[in-house]
Design an enzyme around this catalytic site. Structure first.
Site, short mmCIF file in Angstrom:
data_model
loop_
_atom_site.label_atom_id
_atom_site.label_comp_id
_atom_site.label_asym_id
_atom_site.label_seq_id
_atom_site.Cartn_x
_atom_site.Cartn_y
_atom_site.Cartn_z
N GLY A 35 -30.25 5.71 70.96
CA GLY A 35 -31.30 5.39 69.99
C GLY A 35 -30.72 4.58 68.83
CG HIS A 36 -27.91 6.36 66.09
ND1 HIS A 36 -27.51 7.54 66.67
CD2 HIS A 36 -28.50 6.70 64.91
CE1 HIS A 36 -27.83 8.55 65.87
NE2 HIS A 36 -28.43 8.08 64.80
CD GLN A 60 -30.06 13.36 54.93
OE1 GLN A 60 -29.64 12.34 54.39
NE2 GLN A 60 -30.77 13.32 56.05
N GLY A 147 -35.43 5.01 63.05
CA GLY A 147 -36.13 5.45 64.26
C GLY A 147 -37.35 6.28 63.91
CE LYS A 149 -34.62 12.54 66.33
NZ LYS A 149 -34.62 13.46 65.16
CG ASP A 150 -35.77 11.49 61.62
OD1 ASP A 150 -35.86 12.71 61.50
OD2 ASP A 150 -34.86 10.92 62.26
CD GLN A 153 -34.96 9.61 57.44
OE1 GLN A 153 -34.34 10.57 57.03
NE2 GLN A 153 -34.49 8.86 58.42
NE ARG A 187 -30.98 17.91 63.06
CZ ARG A 187 -30.58 18.56 61.98
NH1 ARG A 187 -30.12 19.78 62.09
NH2 ARG A 187 -30.64 18.00 60.79
O1 PAF Z 1 -32.04 9.63 59.59
C1 PAF Z 1 -30.86 9.82 59.22
O2 PAF Z 1 -29.92 9.81 59.99
C2 PAF Z 1 -30.60 10.10 57.74
O3 PAF Z 1 -31.65 10.82 57.18
C3 PAF Z 1 -30.30 8.83 56.92
C4 PAF Z 1 -31.50 7.90 56.89
C5 PAF Z 1 -29.11 8.11 57.51
C6 PAF Z 1 -29.97 9.21 55.49
O4 PAF Z 1 -28.87 10.05 55.41
#
Ligand code: PAF
Length: 279
Positions: A35-36, A60, A147, A149-150, A153, A187
């Protein structure tokens, strides 16, 4: 591919680039997966250079144990990135980012922060806002890739860029899934064999919820999902919500002009997984 751990060095390199060079930025917490890598690929198509950051951001995490257990695989991450079009990797330490004050700023995201993840992870989005703004300040990207998925965010980061007038275009990229439908996540590598085998159930349930949303109202679909997870031998449902994509508020009456998504968070043991589906 160049790797920098110091703010000063990465900034010197970025300043030395030819005027007009466009920078695509992929912020990550490492433990990279396909995904990354797909974000890096997209970033390279749309920009002259790609910067990836790897930083497990302490502010976070609302749970100290979760931070300790978060997978850290820097050597593997760097070799994966070498196989992509990544130009620069930024791998700061917490001290480099926060000096002696590992704390979040307080943000007002117009209420987006109080929904879903915000209800269960106190302070999480203040931590995300703090680090993303700091990284944007350091890297000064033209576009940044996240992505879906979040999804919450992404909406929060969009709100932050708008409210703080940051000149970064936020690009949302579709969720990458394993062959069996499990949303890719750093995870996932913490799941036991048994949990991993059972994990496609999450997306299967979301897909069925999507079908049901065609004929039923949101609260009926939510109840149906809750029931599917009741007494599940592996998963404990934390929440399921059907929400408006823009406001993230739970849907009461369906409006055909609006876009909705079903969001879910579940625990497999102490591993927390989230997923969502566009309805
Ligand atoms: O989605 C993530 O991996 C994190 O929340 C991010 C955006 C890198 C911030 O630490």
């Amino acid at each position: 591919m160049l790797v920098f751990a110091k703010i000063k060095s990465v900034q010197e390199k970025l300043k030395s680039l030819k005027n007009g060079t466009t920078i695509g930025f992929v912020p990550t917490m490492g433990a990279l997966h396909e995904g990354h890598l797909s974000l890096v690929e997209k970033a390279k198509k749309e920009n002259d250079i790609v910067v990836v950051s790897i930083f497990v951001n302490p502010t976070q995490f609302d749970n100290a144990e979760d931070l300790i257990n978060y997978p850290k695989t820097i050597d593997k991450d760097l070799s994966l990135l070498k196989s992509t079009y990544c130009d620069i990797v930024f791998t700061p330490t917490p001290e480099e980012i926060y000096a002696n004050d590992i704390q979040s700023q307080s943000f007002d995201f117009d209420g987006l922060e109080f929904q879903m993840e915000g209800k269960f992870r106190a302070g999480h989005f203040n931590g995300v806002g703090t680090i993303v703004e700091r990284l944007f300040e350091i890297v000064k990207p033209h576009k940044a890739y996240f992505g879906e998925k979040d999804f919450q965010q992404i909406q929060i980061i969009r709100k932050m860029t708008e409210k703080r007038n940051l000149h970064v275009k936020i690009i949302a990229c579709p969720i990458h899934r394993e062959m069996d439908g499990l949303a890719m996540s750093s995870r996932n590598m913490r799941l036991t064999k048994e949990q991993r085998t059972a994990a496609p159930f999450i997306y299967e349930t979301l897909k069925k919820a999507k079908d049901k949303f065609g004929t039923k109202n949101a609260s009926e679909v939510v109840k149906w999902v809750e029931n599917e997870f009741k007494n599940h031998p592996i998963f404990r449902l934390e929440y399921v919500e059907i929400a408006d994509e823009d406001t993230l508020l739970p849907v009461e009456t369906k409006n055909p002009a609006k876009k909705y998504r079903a969001f879910i968070a579940v625990f497999a043991g102490n591993v927390r997984l989230i997923d969502n589906i566009s309805l």
